[in-house]
Structures are given as structure tokens and as C-alpha cells.
Design a protein around this motif. Sequence first.
Motif, PDB file in Angstrom:
ATOM      1  N   SER A   1     -63.152  -0.590  -0.072  1.00 59.77           N
ATOM      2  CA  SER A   1     -62.728   0.041   1.180  1.00 59.77           C
ATOM      3  C   SER A   1     -61.600   0.411   1.328  1.00 59.77           C
ATOM      4  O   SER A   1     -60.658   0.679   2.176  1.00 59.77           O
ATOM      5  N   ASP A   2     -60.930   0.442   0.090  1.00 61.99           N
ATOM      6  CA  ASP A   2     -59.428   0.892  -0.022  1.00 61.99           C
ATOM      7  C   ASP A   2     -59.205   2.333   0.560  1.00 61.99           C
ATOM      8  O   ASP A   2     -60.110   3.380   0.353  1.00 61.99           O
TER       9      ASP A   2
ATOM     10  N   GLU B   1     -71.803  -5.962 -12.280  1.00 63.66           N
ATOM     11  CA  GLU B   1     -72.768  -5.779 -11.451  1.00 63.66           C
ATOM     12  C   GLU B   1     -72.340  -5.574 -10.016  1.00 63.66           C
ATOM     13  O   GLU B   1     -71.418  -6.784  -9.720  1.00 63.66           O
ATOM     14  N   ILE B   2     -72.352  -4.781  -9.101  1.00 65.95           N
ATOM     15  CA  ILE B   2     -71.944  -4.516  -7.985  1.00 65.95           C
ATOM     16  C   ILE B   2     -73.032  -4.691  -6.886  1.00 65.95           C
ATOM     17  O   ILE B   2     -74.202  -4.025  -6.866  1.00 65.95           O
ATOM     18  N   LEU B   3     -72.762  -5.339  -5.514  1.00 65.48           N
ATOM     19  CA  LEU B   3     -73.513  -5.310  -4.563  1.00 65.48           C
ATOM     20  C   LEU B   3     -73.954  -4.055  -4.436  1.00 65.48           C
ATOM     21  O   LEU B   3     -73.451  -3.067  -3.956  1.00 65.48           O
TER      22      LEU B   3
ATOM     23  N   MET C   1     -73.938   1.594  -1.834  1.00 66.22           N
ATOM     24  CA  MET C   1     -74.359   2.381  -0.810  1.00 66.22           C
ATOM     25  C   MET C   1     -73.104   2.832   0.123  1.00 66.22           C
ATOM     26  O   MET C   1     -73.042   4.083   0.333  1.00 66.22           O
ATOM     27  N   LEU C   2     -72.126   2.004   0.077  1.00 64.06           N
ATOM     28  CA  LEU C   2     -70.828   2.698   0.745  1.00 64.06           C
ATOM     29  C   LEU C   2     -70.362   3.729  -0.083  1.00 64.06           C
ATOM     30  O   LEU C   2     -69.857   4.811   0.559  1.00 64.06           O
ATOM     31  N   LEU C   3     -70.367   3.542  -1.298  1.00 65.19           N
ATOM     32  CA  LEU C   3     -69.745   4.541  -2.301  1.00 65.19           C
ATOM     33  C   LEU C   3     -70.643   5.942  -2.454  1.00 65.19           C
ATOM     34  O   LEU C   3     -70.076   6.899  -2.652  1.00 65.19           O
TER      35      LEU C   3
ATOM     36  N   LEU D   1     -70.008   7.820  -8.904  1.00 66.36           N
ATOM     37  CA  LEU D   1     -71.128   7.000  -9.049  1.00 66.36           C
ATOM     38  C   LEU D   1     -72.451   7.366  -9.491  1.00 66.36           C
ATOM     39  O   LEU D   1     -73.247   7.066 -10.160  1.00 66.36           O
ATOM     40  N   ALA D   2     -72.607   8.654  -9.397  1.00 70.21           N
ATOM     41  CA  ALA D   2     -73.597   9.683  -9.468  1.00 70.21           C
ATOM     42  C   ALA D   2     -73.808   9.400 -11.379  1.00 70.21           C
ATOM     43  O   ALA D   2     -74.698   9.710 -11.755  1.00 70.21           O
TER      44      ALA D   2
END
Length: 310
Positions: A192-193, A212-214, A219-221, A233-234
Motif C-alpha cells: 500500500s505504499d 510467500e505473499i498473501l 491481487m492488489l498488486l 508481478l506478471a
Amino acid sequence: MTTVRARVAAAADPAATPSALADLAADPSRSVRRVVAGRPDTPPEALRTLVHDSDRQTRECLARNPGCPPDILIVLLTDPHWSVRWTVLDNPGIDPAKRLDGPDHGLAVRLAAARSDDKDMRYILAQRLGLEDEVIDLLLHDTSAEVRAALAERTDSPRTLESLFADPDPKVRRAAGFNADTTAEQRHRLVSDPAAQVRSAVSEAKSVHGWEILEEDLMLLARDRSVNVRWWLANGPGATRPVYQVLAEDRDESVATAARAWLMEPLRRAPAVDEVAGIRVVGPRRMWGPRYVGEPIPHAEFDPASFPGA
């Protein structure tokens, strides 16, 4: 007068007396002075005569000498040549992990380095592990964001790392995101930065460290307003299939194409004869997909039978 070779041999002789080394420290040959400058048993008074020696390599030998007193090393931190200044930081006598037996006099030298006008030297110092609190406090408030970023990425102090996550410069917060000791809660905050370069650090560092990221953070990213964040991310492993599915519909074609590759089957058996070129193919053929480029596919199970020699 004896030859230079003989005087070099005398300077290197383990049995050389302190008075002999003191005399050789004033030798007209730089080769002799270099040997004297590098000996831990050279008397401190003799070493002090070499602090401003005209030969740079003599001063470098002095800077790396583990027996060199701290007050001399502090003077060398102001040497006009960068190689001498930086060599001081590698002196085993001031590094608790490398120094010889005896008291640690390195703190005074590291404090002087942290106060130095040489930004590059402060940058090098900031990357060292195990720094004392007094040194860290100086680097935390360094005027250079590059120095603080070096500290952020390498520090092994939880207190220091937490402070740098609040740094006003996004370059520093981004570097903190790459620190191997970041916590899950800190990585959650990065998502959220306000700066895109900081948010993208989550995806980039995830690939580097295997974090491991939630899924809700991923989804936010995946829906981030910055195409750079979505691209990183992709193009990296470790996201879930639903995340890649969102990215596969991205309005940016480079993002969508990369995400679709993660959704493809990584391998399939090739036909006996290539259907296009008519060339016989021996063994299985790798199809385009993450496993083709050496990356793990996050949603597929490993099938040993699909590999050659199975």
C-alpha cells in the motif's frame, strides 16, 4: 649502500628489530617502505611517518595493516586517494569478524568513516553487517538517500530496518523491501505504499527470496494503477493461478502476455514427426511456458514421466 633487494629482504625479515624497521620506514625505495608499512609489528611511531608517504601503494599497505593504530587509520580516512580511504574499511584489525586477538578498536574508525565527507565510503560502510548502534544512528540520518538505501538493504538490525521503512525517500523504502530479514507484516505494508517503485519491490523481492505473499496482497498488486508494478508481478513466479488470470486480462499487452505464459501447460510430448517441418523429433519437446525458460509453474504438479530419460 646495500641494494634495494637486500633492503627489501631486511624489511621482510621476521627477526628485524623495531629500531631496524624504524630506520627502513625512511628508506628512499618505495618497495622497502611498502614492506615496512604492511608489517603488524612495525613500531607505531614508524608507521606514523608513512601516513603521508608520497607513494600511494605504501599508504594502502598501511591502511590494510592489522597492526595499524586506530588514530593512524582515522587519518588515512581523509587520504586524497579513494583507494587508500576505502582500504581502511577492509582492515582486519577493525573488523570484529576478521581482526586479530586483542581489543577491538574499530568503533572509533567506523564512527569517523560514518562522519566522512566521502559519500561512497559511507555507502560501503552502510553495507557492513554487525554495525554498532552509534554508527547506525549516524547512517540512519545520512544526508544521502543512497547511503540510507544501502543500510536498508543490508542491515541485520530489526530496529534499524523498521526505521528505514518509514524513510521519506521511496528509494530507501524500496531497498528496505529487498532486505532478507523483512517480516510478513512489513511486506504487507509495502503493498500500500504511495510510491510505485516501492510497491513493485514486493514482486521483485518475492522472486529473489522465494517469499510467500498473501493472495489478497498479490491481487492488489495485480490491479495496481502502475503498469510497472503489474509487469513485475506478471513476470515472476510465486503468484497463484487466480492472480495470473487477472493479469492475463491486463490492458497492457506485455503484462497480459507474460501472465498467460504461466497459465499454459509447461510440457507436452512431441509427435514422432514434426507436423510443420516434417523433421523427426527424438524425445519430448518443451513447449513455451514457464518451465521452458527455467521457471517453476505455480499451479502444476511435477510429472517425472515428462522429462527425458524417464
